[in-house]
Structures are given as structure tokens and as C-alpha cells.
Design a protein around this motif. Structure first.
Motif, PDB file in Angstrom:
ATOM      1  N   VAL A  61     -28.716  76.004  51.753  1.00 46.74           N
ATOM      2  CA  VAL A  61     -28.983  77.082  52.714  1.00 46.74           C
ATOM      3  C   VAL A  61     -28.010  76.980  53.896  1.00 46.74           C
ATOM      4  O   VAL A  61     -27.434  77.983  54.326  1.00 46.74           O
ATOM      5  N   ILE A  62     -27.814  75.784  54.394  1.00 43.94           N
ATOM      6  CA  ILE A  62     -26.889  75.591  55.518  1.00 43.94           C
ATOM      7  C   ILE A  62     -25.468  75.966  55.102  1.00 43.94           C
ATOM      8  O   ILE A  62     -24.746  76.621  55.862  1.00 43.94           O
ATOM      9  N   GLU A  64     -24.596  78.144  52.846  1.00 51.45           N
ATOM     10  CA  GLU A  64     -24.542  79.611  52.781  1.00 51.45           C
ATOM     11  C   GLU A  64     -24.430  80.205  54.185  1.00 51.45           C
ATOM     12  O   GLU A  64     -23.699  81.166  54.405  1.00 51.45           O
ATOM     13  N   GLN A  65     -25.161  79.630  55.128  1.00 53.99           N
ATOM     14  CA  GLN A  65     -25.084  80.109  56.517  1.00 53.99           C
ATOM     15  C   GLN A  65     -23.693  79.873  57.090  1.00 53.99           C
ATOM     16  O   GLN A  65     -23.162  80.727  57.811  1.00 53.99           O
ATOM     17  N   TYR A  68     -21.435  82.481  55.682  1.00 54.84           N
ATOM     18  CA  TYR A  68     -21.716  83.755  56.346  1.00 54.84           C
ATOM     19  C   TYR A  68     -21.092  83.781  57.742  1.00 54.84           C
ATOM     20  O   TYR A  68     -20.451  84.761  58.128  1.00 54.84           O
ATOM     21  N   LEU A  69     -21.262  82.698  58.496  1.00 59.75           N
ATOM     22  CA  LEU A  69     -20.698  82.635  59.851  1.00 59.75           C
ATOM     23  C   LEU A  69     -19.166  82.654  59.817  1.00 59.75           C
ATOM     24  O   LEU A  69     -18.530  83.273  60.670  1.00 59.75           O
ATOM     25  N   GLN A  72     -18.253  86.187  59.268  1.00 61.79           N
ATOM     26  CA  GLN A  72     -18.451  86.937  60.512  1.00 61.79           C
ATOM     27  C   GLN A  72     -17.321  86.640  61.500  1.00 61.79           C
ATOM     28  O   GLN A  72     -16.832  87.543  62.171  1.00 61.79           O
TER      29      GLN A  72
END
Length: 179
Positions: A61-62, A64-65, A68-69, A72
Motif C-alpha cells: 500500500v505504501i 502504491e502511495q 501515486y505521489l 502527482q
């Protein structure tokens, strides 16, 4: 060694194959079925497997975050580069936030902004490159994204105006933010 309670180690008199025997320093020690030790080892191994799987899930999960960041951040940098480039396009008028500007390219290759759209020109003297809205934060929104961006800004304005009416909260509260 004599067992407490009259049971012999490994004998049939104790309960469920477990007996107490006198160990070192006069303390009672447990002696049990070797199958119990195997079961305990299995339980420890299973706990280790669950802990490892749980940690891997959290790390996934981290990761993937982070991806994503990173995406961004790339998007922010691309938009900043685009905005800086558009601010350097020739323009013979004072640009005002909230207005749409139309970019053209002269035969010499020079790009310039005009307030006239291709329709208003009739027959445009130069190649039309695109239209952009200058936002109040001095960023540029491509024409095809103006409606979506204006809707986002309206939602944010509503949230900001309601913020003063929201009660203080010590825990996360997403009530009222979804509609």
C-alpha cells in the motif's frame, strides 16, 4: 526424578501427556508430548507467516502511495513548466485572470496570445495552437479542461466557505465532504 502428585514423566497417570517434574534449582518443569512442541513450532511459524504477509500488504500500500505521489509530482512539474512557457508567449495586452487567451504561431515561428478566437478571426492569419484560461493563481488551464477545472474550483470555494461553519473535531470527519 519423582513427579509431583505421584505421576511419572511420560506415564499414563498425568493429564493429557503432560507431567510436572522437578527441574534444576528445585523448580517444577513441564514435560509434555513431543507432538505438543511440534504444534507450538507450527503456531510460531504460522504467526511469523501472518506477520510477514501483513507487513508485505502494508508495504505494498505504501509503495502504491509512493508511485501515486511520484506521478502527482511529475504532473505538478509538467504543469509548472507549461505555465512558465505560456507566460513567456508574446502578448501585446495585459493578461487578466479569468480570461481565455488564444495562442497562434506566426510564419516566423513566434507564438503569441490574442483575445480573438479562430471564429472571431474568420480566416485566421496564423496557425492556431490552442486556447487557455488564465486562472487567478496565474496558472493556465487548457480550453478542453476549463469546464472541469471551474467545477473543481467551485467545489473548493464551497468547502472553504463552509469551513468556518464546521465544528472543531479532533478525529477525522468526512461528513458533508462527499456531496
Amino acid at each position: 526424578m519423582a513427579a509431583e502428585g505421584g505421576a511419572e514423566p511420560g506415564g499414563g497417570g498425568g493429564g493429557a501427556g503432560l507431567a510436572l517434574v522437578e527441574g534444576s534449582a528445585g523448580r517444577a518443569a513441564r514435560v509434555g508430548d513431543p507432538g505438543d512442541l511440534v504444534a507450538l513450532a507450527r503456531q510460531v511459524q504460522q504467526a511469523d507467516d501472518f506477520i510477514r504477509a501483513n507487513a508485505c500488504n502494508k508495504l505494498t500500500v505504501i509503495a502504491e502511495q509512493i508511485r501515486y505521489l511520484q506521478e502527482q509530482a511529475r504532473k505538478v512539474l509538467d504543469e509548472a513548466n507549461r505555465d512558465a512557457d505560456l507566460h513567456h508567449v508574446a502578448c501585446n495586452l495585459v493578461k487578466k485572470p479569468g480570461n481565455i487567451y488564444y495562442m497562434y504561431r506566426r510564419e516566423s515561428g513566434q507564438r503569441y496570445f490574442s483575445i480573438l478566437s479562430p471564429k472571431e478571426w474568420g480566416t485566421s492569419p496564423h496557425e492556431f495552437l490552442g486556447a487557455y484560461k488564465l486562472q487567478h493563481d496565474m496558472s493556465w488551464t487548457p480550453f478542453e479542461d476549463i469546464e472541469r477545472r471551474d467545477a473543481e474550483i467551485n467545489i473548493l470555494d464551497k468547502l472553504l466557505s463552509r469551513q468556518a461553519a464546521l465544528p472543531p473535531c479532533t478525529e477525522p470527519n468526512f461528513q458533508g465532504l462527499t456531496k
